[in-house]
Design an enzyme around this catalytic site. Structure first.
Site, PDB file in Angstrom:
ATOM      1  N   LEU A   1       0.871  -1.141  -0.034  1.00 61.06           N
ATOM      2  CA  LEU A   1       0.209  -0.115   0.012  1.00 61.06           C
ATOM      3  C   LEU A   1       0.810   1.225   0.026  1.00 61.06           C
ATOM      4  CD1 LEU A   1      -2.562  -1.011   2.737  1.00 61.06           C
ATOM      5  CD2 LEU A   1      -2.965  -1.104   0.268  1.00 61.06           C
ATOM      6  N   ALA A   2       0.441   2.334  -0.183  1.00 56.60           N
ATOM      7  CA  ALA A   2       1.095   3.639  -0.351  1.00 56.60           C
ATOM      8  C   ALA A   2       1.979   3.979   1.091  1.00 56.60           C
ATOM      9  CB  ALA A   2       0.247   4.772  -0.654  1.00 56.60           C
ATOM     10  N   GLU A   3       1.053   3.546   2.055  1.00 55.27           N
ATOM     11  CA  GLU A   3       1.673   3.616   3.570  1.00 55.27           C
ATOM     12  C   GLU A   3       1.368   2.695   4.495  1.00 55.27           C
ATOM     13  OE1 GLU A   3       4.031   5.990   3.882  1.00 55.27           O
ATOM     14  OE2 GLU A   3       3.444   7.527   2.407  1.00 55.27           O
ATOM     15  N   THR A   4       2.293   2.138   5.179  1.00 59.08           N
ATOM     16  CA  THR A   4       2.058   1.307   6.272  1.00 59.08           C
ATOM     17  C   THR A   4       2.332   2.181   7.705  1.00 59.08           C
ATOM     18  OG1 THR A   4       2.046  -0.772   5.450  1.00 59.08           O
ATOM     19  CG2 THR A   4       2.183  -0.725   7.699  1.00 59.08           C
TER      20      THR A   4
END
Length: 261
Positions: A44-47
């Site tokens: 995902l774009a960010e964790t």
């Protein structure tokens, strides 16, 4: 080892909209290598990784390839998890980042409000590589701590963007924001960060720490409405407070699961 994982869609009122972020609430920090591997596996774009510390929560953010200095939508997602699944007792959560300082999130009737430091930026000449990458010279260009911001004339300019991501990746930093006046909102934007492992980010809260002061000055308004025009779309309300920016949005849960390592 088992780690609880939440996947939250941020800056939206419905699943499959906004920007998805993974959130892991930890008892103690994992190694940097393991957190980066988890973020890469999530893809995902960010964790966001969060650890309780005294009265605050320490927070760090990873794209699939790098750790970043600041992430708005994953911080919003982390607050959503703490409010909904950890029964956080007050309407204010204080997060602390060693890279960005104190970050506050308040729960209100209109959603969750991020209180972030305003970006430091300056107007610059547009790098010619970005003119070639986006196929059109912007009216103005700014360089913030991590991103370029390119301003265009109309929302249609932003909607039509099909940048050469290979060229975008050569300018360094985290990414490039493109923005213009909106038709139904004060301003619209998109965000491209191939150099950080994200071709196009669906909704970028942290980019609005640059966008908000720029548009506040241009439009003569302190409170602004915004949309990010990715395929998933996202809606934000922004307020310019000088050295701080407030960014309000909603979040919904898509998935609750468990990582086994």
């Amino acid at each position: 080892m088992k780690i609880k994982l939440y996947q939250i869609d941020a800056f939206t009122e419905q699943v499959f909209g906004g920007n998805p972020a993974a959130v892991c609430i930890l008892d103690e920090w994992l190694s940097d290598t393991l957190m980066q591997q988890i973020a890469g596996e999530n893809n995902l774009a960010e964790t966001a990784f969060v650890v309780k510390s005294a009265e605050n929560f320490e927070i760090r953010w990873f794209t699939p390839t790098v750790e970043v200095d600041l992430c708005g939508h994953a911080t919003l997602a982390a607050a959503h998890v703490l409010f909904h699944y950890y029964n956080y007792p007050t309407n204010l959560i204080n997060f602390y980042s060693t890279r960005s300082g104190l970050l506050r999130v308040t729960k209100g009737s209109d959603g969750l409000t991020l209180d972030f430091p305003t970006d430091t930026f300056e107007e610059v000449d547009t790098p010619e590589v970005l003119v070639r990458a986006f196929g059109k010279r912007p009216e103005k260009a700014f360089k913030g701590k991590t991103d370029y911001l390119l301003l265009y004339t109309a929302q249609q300019d932003i909607e039509a963007m099909q940048p050469d991501l290979g060229l975008v990746a050569t300018v360094g930093g985290r990414g490039v924001i493109v923005s213009a006046p909106g038709i139904e909102v004060d301003f619209v934007s998109r965000f491209f960060a191939p150099q950080a492992g994200i071709d196009e980010d669906p909704v970028t809260g942290s980019a609005h720490t640059t966008l908000t002061p720029v548009w506040s000055e241009k439009l003569g308004k302190k409170v602004l409405s915004a949309q990010q025009l990715s395929k998933r779309r996202g809606s934000l309300k922004c307020e310019f407070l000088g050295d701080r920016v407030k960014i309000t949005g909603k979040a919904v849960t898509y998935l609750v699961g468990e990582i086994e390592i």
